[in-house]
Scaffold this motif. Sequence first.
Motif, PDB file in Angstrom:
ATOM      1  N   SER A  45       0.821  -1.207   0.000  1.00 58.69           N
ATOM      2  CA  SER A  45       0.000   0.000   0.000  1.00 58.69           C
ATOM      3  C   SER A  45       0.855   1.257   0.000  1.00 58.69           C
ATOM      4  O   SER A  45       2.086   1.207   0.093  1.00 58.69           O
ATOM      5  CB  SER A  45      -0.923   0.008   1.217  1.00 58.69           C
ATOM      6  N   SER A  46       0.172   2.390  -0.053  1.00 58.46           N
ATOM      7  CA  SER A  46       0.866   3.674  -0.150  1.00 58.46           C
ATOM      8  C   SER A  46       1.739   3.962   1.068  1.00 58.46           C
ATOM      9  O   SER A  46       2.709   4.706   0.979  1.00 58.46           O
ATOM     10  CB  SER A  46      -0.155   4.797  -0.332  1.00 58.46           C
ATOM     11  N   TRP A  47       1.417   3.352   2.211  1.00 60.65           N
ATOM     12  CA  TRP A  47       2.200   3.605   3.426  1.00 60.65           C
ATOM     13  C   TRP A  47       3.535   2.873   3.422  1.00 60.65           C
ATOM     14  O   TRP A  47       4.419   3.154   4.223  1.00 60.65           O
ATOM     15  CB  TRP A  47       1.418   3.156   4.667  1.00 60.65           C
ATOM     16  N   PHE A  48       3.707   1.913   2.522  1.00 58.25           N
ATOM     17  CA  PHE A  48       4.862   1.010   2.565  1.00 58.25           C
ATOM     18  C   PHE A  48       6.155   1.746   2.234  1.00 58.25           C
ATOM     19  O   PHE A  48       6.259   2.445   1.227  1.00 58.25           O
ATOM     20  CB  PHE A  48       4.653  -0.137   1.579  1.00 58.25           C
ATOM     21  N   ASN A  49       7.148   1.571   3.091  1.00 63.41           N
ATOM     22  CA  ASN A  49       8.478   2.127   2.864  1.00 63.41           C
ATOM     23  C   ASN A  49       9.485   1.046   3.219  1.00 63.41           C
ATOM     24  O   ASN A  49       9.656   0.699   4.384  1.00 63.41           O
ATOM     25  CB  ASN A  49       8.699   3.373   3.719  1.00 63.41           C
ATOM     26  N   GLN A  50      10.143   0.515   2.223  1.00 66.31           N
ATOM     27  CA  GLN A  50      11.047  -0.612   2.440  1.00 66.31           C
ATOM     28  C   GLN A  50      12.225  -0.253   3.337  1.00 66.31           C
ATOM     29  O   GLN A  50      12.852  -1.142   3.928  1.00 66.31           O
ATOM     30  CB  GLN A  50      11.550  -1.141   1.093  1.00 66.31           C
ATOM     31  N   GLU A  51      12.526   1.034   3.457  1.00 65.62           N
ATOM     32  CA  GLU A  51      13.638   1.449   4.301  1.00 65.62           C
ATOM     33  C   GLU A  51      13.267   1.483   5.780  1.00 65.62           C
ATOM     34  O   GLU A  51      14.142   1.573   6.641  1.00 65.62           O
ATOM     35  CB  GLU A  51      14.138   2.834   3.872  1.00 65.62           C
ATOM     36  N   GLN A  52      11.976   1.441   6.091  1.00 68.03           N
ATOM     37  CA  GLN A  52      11.534   1.445   7.480  1.00 68.03           C
ATOM     38  C   GLN A  52      11.280   0.008   7.922  1.00 68.03           C
ATOM     39  O   GLN A  52      10.452  -0.690   7.344  1.00 68.03           O
ATOM     40  CB  GLN A  52      10.269   2.291   7.632  1.00 68.03           C
TER      41      GLN A  52
END
Length: 363
Positions: A45-52
Motif C-alpha cells: 500500500s501507499s504507506w509502505f516504505n522498504q527502508e523502514q
Amino acid sequence: MRLIRNKLIKYIYRQIKGLPKAYIPRPDFPTKNLSLNKTLLITCSSWFNQEQQTAGTLMREGFARGWAEVCGPAKLIPTINICQEIDNYEKPAIFMSEFEFNDLSFTEIKKLRDIDLFVWVGTHPRKLAKLEKETLIDKSEIEISLNSYAKIMFAEPKFVWNAYGEAAREWYQGWIDDGLKWETIYPAVDTSRYYPEIKLKKYGHISMAYVGGYWEEKAQAFEKYLRPWENVLYTFGYTDWPYENYSGRLTPSEERQLYSSVGMVPLVTTPAGNMLAEITERYLKAPACKAFCIADENPALREIFNKDEMIQAENAEHFQELVKDYLNGKIDIDAWKENGYKAVQERHLYKHRALQIKNMLDV
C-alpha cells in the motif's frame, strides 16, 4: 483505456493530496533455482516504505525470500500497479492484505479473479462490533475492514488467512460461512535477519529484555506480566516506555544480538492477541536467535511449539512463578534454548510458509 484513466486520476489525486506512495527500492527477490518458476507478487500500500523496518515491511520481505527459496521469484509491487504487473507473468500468485483493497476499484479487482490470489484478512466483519466492544482495537482498522469486505468477496480469492489459532474460530468462521477457504498461516523466521549472534559484553548483563512498541492495549498485559520485574527488565522499542530501564530503539542487528545474549525474553501479547489466539513474529524470532523464552497463556502457542520446546505460563500468576524459578537458577535454560531453536529451524522458516501457501493454491 478506462483502466488507464482511472490510474491517472488516482495518481493525480495522490499528488494533489500529498498522499504517500509505496517506496520499494529493492523490489526483486530472484530464485537461485531456475527450475522454480511460480512467481509471487506481493502488493504494498501507499504507506509502505522498504527502508523502514516495521513488522509489515519485514513480514513481506520474509515471505518473498521464503518463496524465492522453494517456489520461484518474488517481487514487491505497489498495489496501484498490480493490474499492469500481472500481464507480465503466467498466472502468478498474488499476496494482498485487506488494507490494500481500498487502493483498487471493482473494475481493477475483477482482473484478479482468474489469478492465484490469497488475502490476509482480519476478524470477519460480522464480529467486528463485538471485537470493538471487548478490546481496545484501533477503530481505524475496523473501518478499513468494513470498507474492504465487499471488494474481497468480489475478488473471489483462492483462500483467506491470518495467524489466528483454532481457539479463535469464532472470529474467523464468518469467512468460511461466506464460502471462502480459510487457512491459518503463522508468521515465520527470516533466516537472513534472525540467527544466533552472541554479544555478551553488550547485552550479557541483562536478565530480561522485551522489544516492541508500548500503547494502551499492550500496557494492559505489560502491567500484569512485566511490571513486577521492572527493576531487572530492559525494554526497547520505537515508542517510549514508562519503565525504569527503557533503552530506546534497536537496529535489526542489535535486536538479533540482544535476543542471542540476554538471560530471558518474555513472550507477551495483548489481551486482544490472546482472545484471537494470534501468533506474532516475536514468538518465533526470539527462539530463532537461541533466546530462552517464557511465553504467556496464548492458546495458539501449542500449535507451534510442543510442551518440550517452549515454556508456557497458565496465567499471569504462573508467569511470575516461572520467572522466579529462572532467576533462582532452577530452569535448564540451555536445553530450552536448543529445543526452541530446533523447532524453528524444522518447522517455522518462511520457506515452510511458502510451501504451505503453494499447496493451498494447488488444491
